[in-house]
Design a protein around this motif. Sequence first.
Motif, PDB file in Angstrom:
ATOM      1  N   ASN A 251       7.092 -12.164   5.587  1.00 47.35           N
ATOM      2  CA  ASN A 251       6.396 -11.973   6.858  1.00 47.35           C
ATOM      3  C   ASN A 251       5.080 -12.748   6.841  1.00 47.35           C
ATOM      4  O   ASN A 251       4.346 -12.715   5.857  1.00 47.35           O
ATOM      5  CB  ASN A 251       6.124 -10.477   7.069  1.00 47.35           C
ATOM      6  N   GLN A 252       4.748 -13.437   7.946  1.00 47.69           N
ATOM      7  CA  GLN A 252       3.554 -14.274   7.959  1.00 47.69           C
ATOM      8  C   GLN A 252       2.256 -13.474   7.823  1.00 47.69           C
ATOM      9  O   GLN A 252       1.226 -14.016   7.417  1.00 47.69           O
ATOM     10  CB  GLN A 252       3.503 -15.134   9.214  1.00 47.69           C
ATOM     11  N   ALA A 253       2.296 -12.180   8.122  1.00 47.47           N
ATOM     12  CA  ALA A 253       1.102 -11.346   7.961  1.00 47.47           C
ATOM     13  C   ALA A 253       0.664 -11.289   6.499  1.00 47.47           C
ATOM     14  O   ALA A 253      -0.522 -11.084   6.195  1.00 47.47           O
ATOM     15  CB  ALA A 253       1.374  -9.941   8.482  1.00 47.47           C
ATOM     16  N   LEU A 254       1.608 -11.511   5.580  1.00 43.80           N
ATOM     17  CA  LEU A 254       1.285 -11.466   4.152  1.00 43.80           C
ATOM     18  C   LEU A 254       0.394 -12.623   3.722  1.00 43.80           C
ATOM     19  O   LEU A 254      -0.304 -12.533   2.710  1.00 43.80           O
ATOM     20  CB  LEU A 254       2.579 -11.462   3.328  1.00 43.80           C
TER      21      LEU A 254
ATOM     22  N   PHE B 106      -2.261 -13.622   5.280  1.00 44.00           N
ATOM     23  CA  PHE B 106      -3.633 -13.154   5.478  1.00 44.00           C
ATOM     24  C   PHE B 106      -3.960 -11.952   4.591  1.00 44.00           C
ATOM     25  O   PHE B 106      -5.103 -11.790   4.159  1.00 44.00           O
ATOM     26  CB  PHE B 106      -3.842 -12.817   6.957  1.00 44.00           C
ATOM     27  N   TYR B 107      -2.959 -11.148   4.298  1.00 42.94           N
ATOM     28  CA  TYR B 107      -3.179  -9.987   3.433  1.00 42.94           C
ATOM     29  C   TYR B 107      -3.545 -10.431   2.014  1.00 42.94           C
ATOM     30  O   TYR B 107      -4.453  -9.871   1.390  1.00 42.94           O
ATOM     31  CB  TYR B 107      -1.921  -9.114   3.405  1.00 42.94           C
ATOM     32  N   HIS B 108      -2.838 -11.449   1.512  1.00 43.77           N
ATOM     33  CA  HIS B 108      -3.040 -11.871   0.123  1.00 43.77           C
ATOM     34  C   HIS B 108      -4.107 -12.959  -0.042  1.00 43.77           C
ATOM     35  O   HIS B 108      -4.738 -13.044  -1.098  1.00 43.77           O
ATOM     36  CB  HIS B 108      -1.720 -12.379  -0.466  1.00 43.77           C
TER      37      HIS B 108
ATOM     38  N   THR C 228       4.903 -11.788  -4.640  1.00 42.62           N
ATOM     39  CA  THR C 228       4.654 -12.213  -3.259  1.00 42.62           C
ATOM     40  C   THR C 228       3.675 -13.381  -3.208  1.00 42.62           C
ATOM     41  O   THR C 228       3.871 -14.345  -2.458  1.00 42.62           O
ATOM     42  CB  THR C 228       4.105 -11.044  -2.418  1.00 42.62           C
ATOM     43  N   ARG C 229       2.601 -13.306  -3.990  1.00 45.57           N
ATOM     44  CA  ARG C 229       1.637 -14.410  -4.033  1.00 45.57           C
ATOM     45  C   ARG C 229       2.312 -15.688  -4.527  1.00 45.57           C
ATOM     46  O   ARG C 229       2.054 -16.775  -4.014  1.00 45.57           O
ATOM     47  CB  ARG C 229       0.454 -14.048  -4.941  1.00 45.57           C
TER      48      ARG C 229
ATOM     49  N   GLY D  27      -6.260 -14.220   2.921  1.00 45.18           N
ATOM     50  CA  GLY D  27      -7.325 -14.211   3.912  1.00 45.18           C
ATOM     51  C   GLY D  27      -7.162 -15.247   5.004  1.00 45.18           C
ATOM     52  O   GLY D  27      -7.476 -14.993   6.163  1.00 45.18           O
ATOM     53  N   SER D  28      -6.698 -16.440   4.638  1.00 45.06           N
ATOM     54  CA  SER D  28      -6.503 -17.504   5.625  1.00 45.06           C
ATOM     55  C   SER D  28      -5.501 -18.518   5.082  1.00 45.06           C
ATOM     56  O   SER D  28      -5.213 -18.550   3.876  1.00 45.06           O
ATOM     57  CB  SER D  28      -7.825 -18.214   5.929  1.00 45.06           C
TER      58      SER D  28
END
Length: 209
Positions: free
Chosen positions: A36-39, A41-43, A4-5, A45-46
């Motif tokens: 998903n765009q939430a990933l 920030f999950y991986h 994912t990263r 932070g910004s």
Amino acid sequence: MSDTRRKLIDGAIEAIRTVGISGVSARSIAAAAGVNQALVFYHFGSVHELLGAACMTHTKASVELFQPALDKVTTLKQLLAVGRDMHTQQSQTFNVTILAQLLAGSRTDAGLAETTRAALQLWIDAIEQVLIRVLATSPAKDLVDTKGLASAVSAAFIGLELYEGIDPAGAVHALDTLDQLAVLVEVVDDLGPIARRAFRAKVKRVADR
């Protein structure tokens, strides 16, 4: 690095290519990465942290790609030949355009500026090692600041890539002129011992004025 990263880093690079640094967002990166765009920030932070990671990863891969060719360089003319090859390949993949976009974004983002500077330093360090080796037996060895010259070469490379976008013929002319300078350095390197000492003395006198 997780899958994912890796996708997010590749997505960030693709987003910079397609919409430019000013248009990059979590949404555009996620769309390019297919996640998903939430990933973002999950991986990371910004978005800016992700851009910094993408910059370092991308630049490191580019340096590693050309390192074997740089390791074989023994003259300035050979270094310029590698530079021409880099110019062709990097232009085709828009790699320098990406770095230029990140440099532009760094003007208003101190964090991104620090990461982009560190990424550019990877190129500077690689070129500096070549210059140290190439100039080791040159009469100009003690007259040239190799670290400063490596920085100048790296900056000029980025500038030439961007210049080609508005004046391709001018960029080619600039590269040809650098080839002529490399020939001049080779002529100086072939001077005999007496001529070399005279050359060093003359350059030192001019530099001390």
